[in-house]
Design a protein around this motif. Sequence first.
Motif, PDB file in Angstrom:
ATOM      1  N   ILE A 248     -25.969  25.062  -4.263  1.00 20.59           N
ATOM      2  CA  ILE A 248     -24.970  24.232  -3.587  1.00 20.59           C
ATOM      3  C   ILE A 248     -24.115  25.075  -2.659  1.00 20.59           C
ATOM      4  O   ILE A 248     -23.831  24.690  -1.521  1.00 20.59           O
ATOM      5  CB  ILE A 248     -24.097  23.496  -4.628  1.00 20.59           C
ATOM      6  N   LEU A 249     -23.689  26.263  -3.135  1.00 22.28           N
ATOM      7  CA  LEU A 249     -22.882  27.151  -2.292  1.00 22.28           C
ATOM      8  C   LEU A 249     -23.669  27.597  -1.062  1.00 22.28           C
ATOM      9  O   LEU A 249     -23.131  27.650   0.053  1.00 22.28           O
ATOM     10  CB  LEU A 249     -22.426  28.368  -3.107  1.00 22.28           C
TER      11      LEU A 249
ATOM     12  N   CYS B  72     -26.160  26.000   0.376  1.00 25.60           N
ATOM     13  CA  CYS B  72     -26.312  24.847   1.271  1.00 25.60           C
ATOM     14  C   CYS B  72     -25.010  24.548   2.009  1.00 25.60           C
ATOM     15  O   CYS B  72     -25.024  24.197   3.189  1.00 25.60           O
ATOM     16  CB  CYS B  72     -26.755  23.633   0.473  1.00 25.60           C
ATOM     17  N   THR B  73     -23.904  24.669   1.282  1.00 31.37           N
ATOM     18  CA  THR B  73     -22.604  24.424   1.914  1.00 31.37           C
ATOM     19  C   THR B  73     -22.356  25.420   3.040  1.00 31.37           C
ATOM     20  O   THR B  73     -21.932  25.047   4.138  1.00 31.37           O
ATOM     21  CB  THR B  73     -21.476  24.531   0.879  1.00 31.37           C
TER      22      THR B  73
ATOM     23  N   LEU C   3     -22.054  24.545   6.970  1.00 33.96           N
ATOM     24  CA  LEU C   3     -20.854  24.903   7.722  1.00 33.96           C
ATOM     25  C   LEU C   3     -21.200  25.732   8.953  1.00 33.96           C
ATOM     26  O   LEU C   3     -20.653  25.507  10.044  1.00 33.96           O
ATOM     27  CB  LEU C   3     -19.879  25.670   6.823  1.00 33.96           C
TER      28      LEU C   3
ATOM     29  N   LEU D 226     -21.525  17.105   6.746  1.00 38.45           N
ATOM     30  CA  LEU D 226     -21.662  18.058   5.646  1.00 38.45           C
ATOM     31  C   LEU D 226     -21.748  17.334   4.309  1.00 38.45           C
ATOM     32  O   LEU D 226     -22.579  17.676   3.465  1.00 38.45           O
ATOM     33  CB  LEU D 226     -20.471  19.023   5.653  1.00 38.45           C
TER      34      LEU D 226
ATOM     35  N   LEU E 282     -25.010  17.482   1.983  1.00 34.27           N
ATOM     36  CA  LEU E 282     -24.948  18.042   0.634  1.00 34.27           C
ATOM     37  C   LEU E 282     -25.433  17.046  -0.412  1.00 34.27           C
ATOM     38  O   LEU E 282     -26.175  17.410  -1.330  1.00 34.27           O
ATOM     39  CB  LEU E 282     -23.517  18.483   0.316  1.00 34.27           C
TER      40      LEU E 282
END
Length: 283
Positions: free
Chosen positions: A16-17, A19-20, A24, A228, A232
């Motif tokens: 998740i981090l 992908c975030t 961004l 975003l 996500l």
Amino acid sequence: MKPDRNKRRKLQTRLILFCTLFALLLATFIGGYGYSVHTSSMMERYQVYAETQLYQALSWMDGDELARSIATGDMSESYYNQKTALDLFLEYSEISSLYVVHFPDPTDFRTMNYVISATSSAILAEDPDFFTAINTPGVIGDTADADYDEETASLIALSMLDQPETATVQFIDNDTELYGYVLTAYVPIFASDGRAVSILALDLSMEAIRETMRSYLLSVALGTVLILAIFLLGFIYFLNRFVISPIRSLSRSARDFVAQSDRVKDDPAQLSFKSVPVHTKDE
């Protein structure tokens, strides 16, 4: 079981981090590129408008008469006719200011004099006594009442060294304390013998483009957050459905097989392996 769950949670968190961060960076790149393209497009339109207006005003200028007025300080009938033409043009255009300046020595930008400074009803409403006599010295520097900073003045002064066949409209965008964000366009005025005798310049307010870009940045920021969030949610669903869930199934089946092997060491024939459903062809 808990260590396995912790590992899965750590894997999910890392994914998740990642992908975030990726989203961004992608949104920042797209937003920055869009901002650059949008700004360039708007600036180009402003420049085309300023150039068109400047050439129109230039068609009313008489370089020989201006040269005589500059040399003698005499505001002749021809001088007033040219000033009147500029006054009317300023009155009915979107230009902030329109003026003619002269540099006795083009290599010394600090010696700038005004030749004509057009007036309009808006200018006179703020200052009823506004009038700039011929050869009125301009103020060059970084003070609040300066007409130009030194860099801008030097660029404008050097245009008096241009030749008639190569002279073109030049642009400078300035963020000034007195006039705000403006686009300055200027072009030399030539006498019949080819000498540049003065410079015709205009200022076009760019506050509208600044407000437009602020609105654009706000839209990009909100759009980035929305995209975003959607990205996500979609990616997390994809990971859980097609990556993490199959891995969990394989892991559970493998753990069950290992547990059986510990229980039936003496009779391997009793071992059974739970089937794992396959939904794709890349397992």
